[in-house]
Design a protein around this motif. Structure first.
Motif, PDB file in Angstrom:
ATOM      1  N   ALA A  50       0.840  -1.195   0.000  1.00 59.45           N
ATOM      2  CA  ALA A  50       0.000   0.000   0.000  1.00 59.45           C
ATOM      3  C   ALA A  50       0.874   1.243   0.000  1.00 59.45           C
ATOM      4  O   ALA A  50       2.071   1.189   0.302  1.00 59.45           O
ATOM      5  N   LEU A  52       1.040   5.295   1.477  1.00 67.78           N
ATOM      6  CA  LEU A  52       0.516   6.218   2.484  1.00 67.78           C
ATOM      7  C   LEU A  52       1.116   7.602   2.282  1.00 67.78           C
ATOM      8  O   LEU A  52       2.333   7.741   2.131  1.00 67.78           O
ATOM      9  N   THR A  54       0.837  11.418   4.271  1.00 70.39           N
ATOM     10  CA  THR A  54       0.321  12.142   5.436  1.00 70.39           C
ATOM     11  C   THR A  54       0.374  13.650   5.238  1.00 70.39           C
ATOM     12  O   THR A  54       0.212  14.408   6.188  1.00 70.39           O
ATOM     13  N   TYR A  75      -3.730   5.377   0.633  1.00 65.38           N
ATOM     14  CA  TYR A  75      -4.277   5.883   1.888  1.00 65.38           C
ATOM     15  C   TYR A  75      -3.758   7.288   2.142  1.00 65.38           C
ATOM     16  O   TYR A  75      -2.604   7.593   1.844  1.00 65.38           O
ATOM     17  N   ALA A  82      -6.099  13.391   0.680  1.00 63.66           N
ATOM     18  CA  ALA A  82      -6.774  12.523  -0.287  1.00 63.66           C
ATOM     19  C   ALA A  82      -7.143  13.295  -1.551  1.00 63.66           C
ATOM     20  O   ALA A  82      -6.983  12.792  -2.674  1.00 63.66           O
ATOM     21  N   VAL A  93      -8.876   6.729  -3.125  1.00 59.60           N
ATOM     22  CA  VAL A  93      -8.018   6.985  -1.971  1.00 59.60           C
ATOM     23  C   VAL A  93      -8.860   6.833  -0.712  1.00 59.60           C
ATOM     24  O   VAL A  93      -9.942   7.414  -0.600  1.00 59.60           O
ATOM     25  N   ILE A  94      -8.378   6.062   0.239  1.00 58.83           N
ATOM     26  CA  ILE A  94      -9.044   5.918   1.527  1.00 58.83           C
ATOM     27  C   ILE A  94      -8.504   6.998   2.454  1.00 58.83           C
ATOM     28  O   ILE A  94      -7.296   7.048   2.723  1.00 58.83           O
ATOM     29  N   GLY A  96      -8.334   8.981   6.079  1.00 65.53           N
ATOM     30  CA  GLY A  96      -8.563   8.883   7.508  1.00 65.53           C
ATOM     31  C   GLY A  96      -9.171  10.161   8.038  1.00 65.53           C
ATOM     32  O   GLY A  96      -9.312  11.153   7.316  1.00 65.53           O
ATOM     33  N   ILE A 103      -4.458   6.224  10.697  1.00 62.88           N
ATOM     34  CA  ILE A 103      -4.556   5.683   9.340  1.00 62.88           C
ATOM     35  C   ILE A 103      -3.651   4.463   9.183  1.00 62.88           C
ATOM     36  O   ILE A 103      -3.977   3.532   8.446  1.00 62.88           O
ATOM     37  N   ARG A 106      -5.608   1.604  10.299  1.00 66.83           N
ATOM     38  CA  ARG A 106      -6.595   1.247   9.278  1.00 66.83           C
ATOM     39  C   ARG A 106      -5.945   0.409   8.190  1.00 66.83           C
ATOM     40  O   ARG A 106      -6.514  -0.589   7.714  1.00 66.83           O
ATOM     41  N   ILE A 107      -4.736   0.791   7.783  1.00 71.20           N
ATOM     42  CA  ILE A 107      -4.019   0.035   6.753  1.00 71.20           C
ATOM     43  C   ILE A 107      -3.758  -1.384   7.224  1.00 71.20           C
ATOM     44  O   ILE A 107      -3.960  -2.361   6.483  1.00 71.20           O
ATOM     45  N   ASP A 110      -6.822  -3.497   7.218  1.00 74.25           N
ATOM     46  CA  ASP A 110      -7.211  -3.904   5.861  1.00 74.25           C
ATOM     47  C   ASP A 110      -6.365  -5.053   5.335  1.00 74.25           C
ATOM     48  O   ASP A 110      -6.541  -5.484   4.180  1.00 74.25           O
TER      49      ASP A 110
END
Length: 222
Positions: A50, A52, A54, A75, A82, A93-94, A96, A103, A106-107, A110
């Motif tokens: 994945a 990420l 921030t 993410y 996002a 895009v997921i 948070g 987040i 969350r990753i 998943d």
């Protein structure tokens, strides 16, 4: 009405100012930093489960190699990041609604184990637990050369602080005597703590996003 001062860098500062104007607030932009892209080596996408980000600046400043990772589950720490990723070509895009640690959890939930984190040179700590996070710096924030911030702040102003690093600089530039006439709204408890003590008032939203900061500012400025 109390004046509102936005300390974050562009282009985020302009978006915050636009939203503030829609709410009827009078805002000034006095950025403490300027973002700048840095050279980075892009690892093979197939090494990761994945991606990420921030910070929206990572999406804006990572360059053309960011497109290499569009096949990965994407993410973002929040909605603004996002949106920047979607503008950079990421279809899904997921997002948070907390901090980097939230987040990351969350990753992991998943089912992902190895994450590529494209970030700035200075980043808030992320507790990934068992998640393996490889962080690569794609941009940095440079201090503006203007150290006359204290002279430019009107008494009773409301200051928006969007990062711990901005809080640290603010604490360096504004002394204890002047703080007593200024109000703070910081994006997170960490950002607020970095500002130090002695302010006329100091608060954070229940979740770290621009809209909630402006909601607090609206009540405080009126």
């Amino acid at each position: 009405m109390r004046p509102l001062v936005i300390l974050r860098p562009e282009p985020g500062a302009g978006k915050t100012a636009e939203r503030a104007a829609e709410l009827g607030l009078k805002a000034r932009i006095i950025p403490l930093f300027v973002p700048r892209a840095v050279e980075w080596d892009a690892p093979a996408p197939d090494r990761f489960d994945a991606l990420l980000l921030t910070s929206a600046n990572a999406a804006r400043l990572a360059g053309e190699r960011l497109a290499d990772y569009r096949t990965l589950p994407a993410y973002a720490v929040g909605r603004a990041t996002a949106n920047a990723m979607q503008e950079a070509g990421f279809a899904q895009v997921i997002a948070g609604d907390g901090d980097g640690t939230a987040i990351a959890r969350r990753i992991a939930a998943d089912g992902h184990g190895h994450v590529l984190h494209l970030a700035g040179r200075t980043v808030a700590p992320v507790d990934g637990g068992a998640l393996r996070i490889d962080r690569i710096v794609v941009y940095e924030m440079l201090r503006t050369r203007d150290d006359r911030l204290a002279e430019r702040l009107e008494p009773d102003s409301v200051l928006l602080v969007h990062s711990p690093r901005a809080g640290e600089v603010l604490a360096q530039l504004v002394g204890p005597r002047q703080r007593a006439s200024l109000h703070l709204i910081a994006i997170s408890p960490a950002a607020l703590a970095a500002c130090g003590s002695g302010w006329a008032s100091a608060q954070t939203p229940d979740k770290p996003d621009d809209e909630r900061m402006l909601a607090l500012a609206l009540r405080l400025c009126e």
